[in-house]
Write an enzyme that holds these catalytic residues in place. Sequence first.
Site, PDB file in Angstrom:
ATOM      1  CB  ALA A 132       1.764  -0.078   6.454  1.00 25.27           C
TER       2      ALA A 132
ATOM      3  CB  VAL B 236       8.160  -0.226   8.328  1.00 21.44           C
ATOM      4  CG1 VAL B 236       8.088   1.297   8.345  1.00 21.44           C
ATOM      5  CG2 VAL B 236       7.600  -0.816   9.613  1.00 21.44           C
ATOM      6  CE  LYS B 237       5.733   0.884  -0.750  1.00 22.47           C
ATOM      7  NZ  LYS B 237       4.463   1.121  -1.450  1.00 22.47           N
ATOM      8  CB  VAL B 238      11.354   4.057   4.949  1.00 27.58           C
ATOM      9  CG1 VAL B 238      10.874   3.585   6.311  1.00 27.58           C
ATOM     10  CG2 VAL B 238      12.497   3.177   4.455  1.00 27.58           C
TER      11      VAL B 238
ATOM     12  CB  THR C 253      -0.923   0.045   1.239  1.00 31.06           C
ATOM     13  OG1 THR C 253      -0.119   0.220   2.420  1.00 31.06           O
ATOM     14  CG2 THR C 253      -1.740  -1.227   1.377  1.00 31.06           C
TER      15      THR C 253
END
Length: 217
Positions: A56, A82-84, A27
């Site tokens: 996310a 975790v998307k960074v 997402t």
Amino acid sequence: MKFFVDTADVAAIRELNDLGMVDGVTTNPSLILKSGRDIIEVTKEICDLVEGPVSAEVVAKDAADMIREGKLLAAIAPNIAVKVPLTWDGLKACKALSSEGHMVNVTLCFSAAQAILAAKAGATFISPFIGRLDDINLDGIELIAQIREIYDNYDWSTEILAASIRSVNHITDAARIGADVITAPPAVIKAMAQHVLTDKGLQQFDADWAKTGQKIG
Ligand code: E4P
């Protein structure tokens, strides 16, 4: 090759998941907007549905705030990645979060140099954006090939997650090159089943079957 679905539409994820075609979900803030749902609520629902990694994305710009947001997102479920973003602060957040055992997906990657840094920072996934490179007449698939070559040279374990996929050809090209994962919108995944000769063949069989006057069962 793993299949991730690039959407926050729970019904669309469920349909593909029921067919065993979903190894994970990605997402981003734009997809959360499109879903019209609360990020925590919809992400939890997706994590309950899908066994694999669910990306996310943080929205903070500095490392400390990205780490804080990343920990909040990671608390939703054990399968959160975790998307960074691939910025200097994003790399700092990647290092901190991956060192604590969280899966990290480094996104908005547009060069092999950026992909090298993500691997060094301990990324679980690197997300090169094929479609957005093609949009400006650069070669998104060539970027996947470059990253594959580099990661293989050093046996780096960061998985290449081909993102920003707009067409069936993007998926087959990424698979031929050896992308570990593709993430695609549900409509593109479903379009993989389509072929004009399949439709034409079915029409012929229907016409011939009608002429037999037979029924099965
Ligand atoms: C997924 O991780 C990416 O955010 C997504 O594939 C971007 O796709 P787009 O370029 O079509 O918005």
